[in-house]
Design a protein around this motif. Structure first.
Motif, PDB file in Angstrom:
ATOM      1  N   HIS A  12       6.470  -1.241   1.297  1.00 15.49           N
ATOM      2  CA  HIS A  12       5.688  -0.482   2.275  1.00 15.49           C
ATOM      3  C   HIS A  12       4.351  -1.180   2.527  1.00 15.49           C
ATOM      4  O   HIS A  12       3.860  -1.922   1.667  1.00 15.49           O
ATOM      5  N   SER A 157       6.606   7.815   7.995  1.00 15.37           N
ATOM      6  CA  SER A 157       5.640   7.166   7.104  1.00 15.37           C
ATOM      7  C   SER A 157       4.228   7.736   7.213  1.00 15.37           C
ATOM      8  O   SER A 157       3.431   7.608   6.283  1.00 15.37           O
ATOM      9  N   GLY A 183       7.817   5.698   2.654  1.00 13.84           N
ATOM     10  CA  GLY A 183       6.470   5.149   2.770  1.00 13.84           C
ATOM     11  C   GLY A 183       5.449   6.178   3.205  1.00 13.84           C
ATOM     12  O   GLY A 183       4.392   5.833   3.758  1.00 13.84           O
TER      13      GLY A 183
END
Length: 455
Positions: A12, A157, A183
């Motif tokens: 990530h 994310s 992430g």
């Protein structure tokens, strides 16, 4: 190629936020540094140790947990509220090589414990008591369930998920797993819905998702959760037991008005976390349903003779099949060697399906007692009261039914109980409680209610 969540933290964006606490915010690069540090602390041993970890909702525990997964050390997660007797149970039965608590590492012994290579995590089924069986999960179980959940929940994310459940509990742990997979960020807090700071946190920190068990949402609704717009909140999920229909309807209506998603889910620790979910668009239409199996899973119904039930609205035991089914139960460390992969789980839940293939839980096989020869489904009894707008908890043993209710409902609850349940007066007791006793995972502590009713 997709990586499992404990490896995905390497890939990530390093500057993306991973973990937020009441006093700090850590990027994925900083989280990784903590994990690597824990890997070094745990050391490269000449054997594969079993680690027991006090899994509190703090950075140190999360980093140690991820380090164990990356080192391929089986890790036993226990609730930080585990008492002295519970710890002694764990030590005696599983005899871990390493004990980690309050970020302190104790190397207890270097005797080799025979564990299969697939064994990743061991979870307790008894909360803070330390008794009961342990559930053994594999690396494949963890990875497949996190992947399946990410397929149906809209996690992105940029999300910040508020984590109020214990991470020693499979539901809370799954929230951590899925957000690390995508992430996204986890917001850790010790604040409860009763704290003023909880509401400030919700409104001021752009929380995008909530997850909770029935008692969590019951309390939110009592505190007028639906009056808050919460524009940053995109969706919320409920699992860990059956939420009363009136509460489901209230949350579904709120979700519709504020353009949020509300997911009702079903799972068990034995299946890592989730086995089924009800899509948002069905919640208002089918508030009692758990929906259908998660991606990659299969649900079916079995009659008492072991045959499959295919007829709609016919009850049977719910059977789940999928890669997230546990390796097995453990009573003590000698059971580790015999663990093996299995994709089939008899859930112990009674259920039926409708014509659309959506499933409905209608009770537990073990939540049935006999009152002077007559079978009584405790979950069905709770549902009868819920239909009258009265929240009760029913528990008992053969020839004794204990019905718990709020003080203001005791009189009417007694009248309806006499109408619905016919047995000698000594066989049923109505008790009043100001608040439900709860287990560390937020579920109702029926044992405590039964003990109160037997006094």
């Amino acid at each position: 190629m997709k990586q499992a969540f404990w490896r995905a933290i390497d890939s990530h964006p390093p500057s993306s936020v991973a973990v937020i606490t009441d006093g700090d915010s850590l990027s994925y690069a900083e989280l990784l540094a903590h994990v690597v540090s824990w890997q070094e602390k745990l050391g490269k041993l000449s054997f594969r140790p079993v680690v027991a970890l006090s899994m509190d909702n703090r950075l140190g525990a999360i980093a140690c947990y991820l380090a164990c997964l990356r080192l391929a050390y089986p890790v036993v997660l226990f609730n930080p509220s585990l008492g002295a007797q519970g710890k002694q149970h764990l030590l005696h039965r599983l005899d871990p090589n390493i004990w980690v608590e309050a970020e302190q590492i104790i190397l207890r012994h270097d005797k080799v414990i025979n564990t299969p290579a697939a064994l990743a995590v061991v979870l307790t089924t008894s909360g803070s008591t330390g008794g009961g069986k342990y559930v053994a999960l594999s690396y494949g179980n963890l990875d497949s369930n996190a992947t399946a959940i990410c397929e149906y929940l809209p996690i992105v994310s940029s999300d910040i998920a508020l984590c109020t459940m214990p991470l020693s509990y499979s539901y809370g742990l799954s929230v951590l797993h899925t957000h690390l997979q995508m992430g996204a960020a986890i917001r850790l807090t010790d604040k409860t819905v009763m704290d003023k700071g909880f509401w400030s946190l919700l409104t001021d920190e752009a929380i995008s998702s909530l997850s909770g068990v029935p008692s969590f949402y019951e309390m939110l609704l009592r505190l007028r959760f639906t009056r808050h717009a919460l524009p940053a909140l995109r969706y919320f999920t409920q699992a860990g037991g059956k939420l009363a229909e009136n509460y489901v309807n209230a949350l579904a209506e709120y979700a519709d008005k504020t353009h949020k998603g509300f997911y009702v889910m079903y799972g068990q620790t034995e299946a890592t976390a989730r086995m089924a979910y009800l899509p948002c668009e069905k919640v208002a239409v089918k508030p009692k349903s758990i929906g259908q199996a998660i991606p990659g899973g299969k649900l079916s119904l079995m009659d008492p003779d072991g045959g499959e039930i295919t007829t709609a609205h016919m009850e049977g035991e719910l059977i789940y099949e999928g890669d997230n089914v546990m390796l097995g139960y453990c009573e003590d460390k000698t059971d580790f060697a015999a663990l093996s992969a299995s994709q089939r789980l008899a859930t112990g839940d009674l259920a039926y399906r409708d014509e659309d293939g959506d499933f409905y839980i209608c009770g537990r096989l073990k939540r049935i007692i006999k009152l002077f020869g007559e079978r009584l489904n405790l979950d069905a009894l709770e549902e009868l009261f819920a239909q009258k707008g009265v929240n009760v908890k029913a528990c008992g043993e053969d020839n004794l039914l204990v019905l718990a209710c709020e003080p203001s409902n005791k009189a009417v609850a007694g009248v309806w109980l006499d109408e619905w349940v016919s047995c000698p007066p000594r066989g049923k007791v109505v008790i009043e409680v100001d608040a439900w006793p709860l287990l560390p995972n937020g579920k109702t502590d029926y044992s405590a209610l039964l003990a109160q009713g037997k006094r």
